[in-house]
Design a protein around this motif. Structure first.
Motif, PDB file in Angstrom:
ATOM      1  N   GLU A 117       0.835  -1.194   0.000  1.00  0.00           N
ATOM      2  CA  GLU A 117       0.000   0.000   0.000  1.00  0.00           C
ATOM      3  C   GLU A 117       0.874   1.249   0.000  1.00  0.00           C
ATOM      4  O   GLU A 117       1.973   1.247   0.551  1.00  0.00           O
TER       5      GLU A 117
ATOM      6  N   SER B  83      -3.059   3.492  -3.025  1.00  0.00           N
ATOM      7  CA  SER B  83      -2.783   2.490  -4.040  1.00  0.00           C
ATOM      8  C   SER B  83      -2.371   1.188  -3.383  1.00  0.00           C
ATOM      9  O   SER B  83      -1.713   1.189  -2.343  1.00  0.00           O
ATOM     10  N   CYS B  84      -2.750   0.101  -4.004  1.00  0.00           N
ATOM     11  CA  CYS B  84      -2.346  -1.231  -3.569  1.00  0.00           C
ATOM     12  C   CYS B  84      -1.800  -1.952  -4.789  1.00  0.00           C
ATOM     13  O   CYS B  84      -2.547  -2.242  -5.724  1.00  0.00           O
ATOM     14  N   VAL B  85      -0.512  -2.224  -4.767  1.00  0.00           N
ATOM     15  CA  VAL B  85       0.150  -2.870  -5.894  1.00  0.00           C
ATOM     16  C   VAL B  85       0.485  -4.309  -5.525  1.00  0.00           C
ATOM     17  O   VAL B  85       1.120  -4.563  -4.502  1.00  0.00           O
TER      18      VAL B  85
ATOM     19  N   SER C 158       2.361  -7.900  -6.412  1.00  0.00           N
ATOM     20  CA  SER C 158       3.469  -8.500  -7.145  1.00  0.00           C
ATOM     21  C   SER C 158       3.514  -9.985  -6.838  1.00  0.00           C
ATOM     22  O   SER C 158       3.187 -10.411  -5.733  1.00  0.00           O
TER      23      SER C 158
ATOM     24  N   ARG D 138     -10.045  -0.569  -9.861  1.00  0.00           N
ATOM     25  CA  ARG D 138      -8.901  -1.444 -10.106  1.00  0.00           C
ATOM     26  C   ARG D 138      -8.420  -1.299 -11.541  1.00  0.00           C
ATOM     27  O   ARG D 138      -9.203  -1.065 -12.463  1.00  0.00           O
TER      28      ARG D 138
ATOM     29  N   LYS E 276      -2.162  -2.864 -14.515  1.00  0.00           N
ATOM     30  CA  LYS E 276      -1.105  -2.384 -13.637  1.00  0.00           C
ATOM     31  C   LYS E 276      -1.022  -3.178 -12.341  1.00  0.00           C
ATOM     32  O   LYS E 276      -0.202  -2.863 -11.484  1.00  0.00           O
ATOM     33  N   ASN E 277      -1.883  -4.175 -12.211  1.00  0.00           N
ATOM     34  CA  ASN E 277      -1.944  -4.983 -11.000  1.00  0.00           C
ATOM     35  C   ASN E 277      -2.122  -4.113  -9.759  1.00  0.00           C
ATOM     36  O   ASN E 277      -1.512  -4.351  -8.711  1.00  0.00           O
ATOM     37  N   THR E 278      -2.993  -3.122  -9.886  1.00  0.00           N
ATOM     38  CA  THR E 278      -3.168  -2.119  -8.842  1.00  0.00           C
ATOM     39  C   THR E 278      -4.638  -1.873  -8.555  1.00  0.00           C
ATOM     40  O   THR E 278      -5.465  -1.842  -9.473  1.00  0.00           O
TER      41      THR E 278
ATOM     42  N   TYR F  62      -7.090   0.922  -6.295  1.00  0.00           N
ATOM     43  CA  TYR F  62      -7.050   2.247  -5.700  1.00  0.00           C
ATOM     44  C   TYR F  62      -8.223   2.461  -4.758  1.00  0.00           C
ATOM     45  O   TYR F  62      -9.288   1.863  -4.906  1.00  0.00           O
TER      46      TYR F  62
END
Length: 129
Positions: free
Chosen positions: A6, A21-23, A25, A72, A76-78, A80
């Motif tokens: 986050e 934001s939450c990315v 991986s 979402r 971007k694999n994100t 918000y």
């Protein structure tokens, strides 16, 4: 390794806005429902908003309806969380969380924290003058 990170927290004045934001991986968010949760000192972690893997189901806690917006961007694999009209009671550590979910037109998301098994480390949001 798989993780959620986050970002976007900080000090905000009452009435102000902030976007978290939450990315992700190590895994593809196309197959995960995502929830946003928050925890203030001395309180239990509570659900704020969620979005299903397909994006077709969205929910908000009553306390943030009309003020917060979840979205979402799977490319971007994100995920918000746009927070507007912030109040002091919105202060807390905000976490994103994920649970495996096959995408489909009837997939639902949940605001119950026990249903999620992947968690980020959180980002602090402080609403104060």
């Amino acid at each position: 390794q798989s993780q959620l990170v986050e970002s976007g927290g900080g000090l905000v004045q009452p009435g102000g806005s902030r976007r978290l934001s939450c990315v992700a991986s190590g895994f593809n968010l196309d197959y995960f429902a995502i929830g946003w949760f928050r925890q203030a000192p001395g309180n239990e972690r509570e659900g704020v908003s969620c979005v299903s893997s397909s994006g077709g189901s969205i929910d908000y806690a009553d306390s943030v309806k009309g003020r917060f917006t979840i979205s979402r961007d799977n490319a971007k694999n994100t995920v918000y969380l746009q927070m507007n009209s912030l109040k002091p009671e919105d202060t807390g550590v905000y976490y994103c969380a994920a649970i495996v979910q096959s995408p489909g037109p009837f997939s639902q998301c949940s605001l119950f924290k026990n249903e999620y098994n992947y968690w980020g480390q959180g980002t602090q949001v402080t609403v104060s003058s």
